[in-house]
Write an enzyme that holds these catalytic residues in place. Structure first.
Site, PDB file in Angstrom:
ATOM      1  N   LYS A  51       1.062  -6.148  -9.174  1.00  0.00           N
ATOM      2  CA  LYS A  51       1.091  -6.615  -7.818  1.00  0.00           C
ATOM      3  C   LYS A  51       0.857  -7.957  -7.738  1.00  0.00           C
ATOM      4  O   LYS A  51      -0.377  -8.303  -7.260  1.00  0.00           O
ATOM      5  CB  LYS A  51      -0.106  -5.337  -7.217  1.00  0.00           C
TER       6      LYS A  51
HETATM    7  N1  PMP Z   1       5.260  -1.131  -2.820  1.00  0.00           N
HETATM    8  C1  PMP Z   1       4.881  -2.385  -2.430  1.00  0.00           C
HETATM    9  C2  PMP Z   1       5.735  -3.657  -2.314  1.00  0.00           C
HETATM   10  C3  PMP Z   1       3.565  -2.473  -1.898  1.00  0.00           C
HETATM   11  O1  PMP Z   1       2.947  -3.678  -1.537  1.00  0.00           O
HETATM   12  C4  PMP Z   1       2.812  -1.429  -1.752  1.00  0.00           C
HETATM   13  C5  PMP Z   1       1.348  -1.293  -1.528  1.00  0.00           C
HETATM   14  N2  PMP Z   1       0.564  -1.398  -2.243  1.00  0.00           N
HETATM   15  C6  PMP Z   1       3.366   0.053  -2.236  1.00  0.00           C
HETATM   16  C7  PMP Z   1       4.702  -0.160  -2.468  1.00  0.00           C
HETATM   17  C8  PMP Z   1       2.532   1.354  -2.108  1.00  0.00           C
HETATM   18  O2  PMP Z   1       1.669   1.144  -3.046  1.00  0.00           O
HETATM   19  P1  PMP Z   1       0.149   1.986  -3.124  1.00  0.00           P
HETATM   20  O3  PMP Z   1       0.435   3.185  -2.719  1.00  0.00           O
HETATM   21  O4  PMP Z   1      -0.524   1.969  -4.237  1.00  0.00           O
HETATM   22  O5  PMP Z   1      -0.652   1.257  -1.848  1.00  0.00           O
END
Ligand code: PMP
Length: 290
Positions: free
Chosen positions: A159
C-alpha cells in the site's frame, strides 16, 4: 460543507514515539518520502470504539514497508498498542485511523538506504465516505484511461503512496465528467478495481471478483468473500474482461473507506439489482460489531 483542513485541527498525533499536538505534527520539506515516493500507509476504521481488523492492517503496514525497503523502528506489538492509544486519546467512537511510514531527511538522493524511517499515526472522527443518499442510489463509475501496473513494474502488493498517483488522476477525471469514481483495468486489460476499493459483480446470483495479482487483496474484500461463502453464495475469483459487465445484475465496491458501496453504472451500463449487495451490507454490519 466546509471541511477543516487536515493541518489545522485540534488533537494529538503519534509521531516517532511521541504524542504531539496535532498542529505541530510537522516534518521538514526535504524528506525522501515526499520527493521519491518512499512512503506507505494504512487506512483503518473504528466502529463504536472498536478497531476493525487492527492486526490485519498493521501486518499489511509492516509488509508494505518491507516491500519498499523501509524498516519501521518499532515492533508489531508497539504499533498495535499506540494505534489503540491514539484513538483513545482522540476520544473517537466512529472514525478512521491513518498510519503512515516514510523515509526521512538525512539523504536527498535516490539511494537513501541509510536514511531513517519515520512513522506517524493519526485518527479522526469520520462517518461514511459517501452520503447516505448516494449509498442507496449507488455510485457512478467511468472507465479510467490509466491501468494498474504489472508486479514487474511496481510494488503492487504494497500500500505504497506512489501507487495512488494514477488513482487520483483517474478519480479527478471521473469527477470532472460527472462520475463518482473510476474503474481501472490492469496492464493486461482485465478489470482490476476502483481507485481506492476492490470491485465485485453479481451475475445469476453468483459473485465474481478479479484476481488480486497486481493490486491489493483488500481486507474488506477478504471479509466479504468469507461472508458470501458462509452463506452459500458462490464466489468466483477470475480474470474478467470489460464485456463481462454486460448481463451483470449487481456491482459493488469494497474497502475500508467505502465499506460496501453499490455501483449504479459503469459508463453507460446500468446495474439496478441490489439483492445480494444489500444482504452483504447487513451481514458486514453484524461482522464489524462482533
Ligand atoms: N484497493 C485500493 C487501491 C485501496 O486503496 C484499497 C483501500 N485500502 C482497497 C483496494 C481495499 O482495501 P481494504 O479493504 O483493505 O481497505
Amino acid at each position: 460543507m466546509q471541511i477543516l483542513p487536515f493541518d489545522n485541527r485540534e488533537g494529538t498525533i503519534w509521531v516517532d514515539g511521541k504524542f504531539i499536538d496535532w498542529k505541530n505534527a510537522n516534518m521538514h520539506i526535504l524528506n525522501h518520502g515526499l520527493h521519491y515516493g518512499s512512503c506507505v500507509f494504512e487506512g483503518i476504521r473504528l466502529y463504536e470504539g472498536k478497531i476493525f481488523k487492527l492486526e490485519e492492517h498493521i501486518k499489511r503496514l509492516f509488509d508494505s514497508a518491507k516491500i519498499l525497503d523501509l524498516n519501521i523502528p518499532f515492533n508489531f506489538k508497539e504499533i498495535i498498542q499506540v494505534t489503540k492509544d491514539i484513538t483513545q486519546k482522540q476520544n473517537i467512537l466512529n472514525g478512521y485511523i491513518r498510519p503512515v511510514v516514510w523515509r526521512g531527511s538525512e539523504i536527498m538522493a535516490i539511494s537513501a538506504k541509510k536514511a531513517s524511517t519515520k512513522i506517524a499515526i493519526a485518527a479522526w472522527e469520520w462517518p461514511s465516505y459517501f452520503s447516505p443518499e448516494k449509498l442507496l442510489e449507488g455510485i457512478k463509475l467511468s472507465k479510467s484511461k490509466w491501468r494498474r501496473p504489472s508486479p514487474e513494474s511496481a510494488p503492487t502488493n504494497s500500500k505504497a503512496a506512489g501507487l495512488y498517483m494514477i488513482c487520483s488522476l483517474s478519480k479527478h477525471e471521473a469527477e470532472k465528467e460527472g462520475f463518482d469514481d473510476a474503474l481501472m483495468l490492469d496492464y493486461r486489460g482485465y478489470i482490476a478495481e476502483a481507485t481506492g476499493a476492490n470491485i465485485f459483480f453479481v451475475k445469476n446470483s453468483e459473485i465474481y471478483t478479479p484476481i488480486p495479482d497486481c493490486f491489493l487483496n483488500g481486507i474488506t474484500r477478504q471479509v466479504v468473500i468469507e461472508i458470501a461463502k458462509q452463506n452459500n453464495i458462490k464466489v468466483h475469483e477470475s480474470y474478467l474482461e470489460m464485456d463481462f459487465l454486460e448481463g451483470c445484475d449487481e456491482v459493488f465496491l469494497t474497502g475500508t473507506a467505502v465499506e460496501i458501496t453499490p455501483v449504479s453504472c459503469i459508463d453507460n451500463l446500468n446495474f439496478k439489482g441490489r439483492e445480494i449487495t444489500k444482504f452483504l451490507i447487513s451481514e458486514f454490519k453484524k461482522n464489524i460489531l462482533k
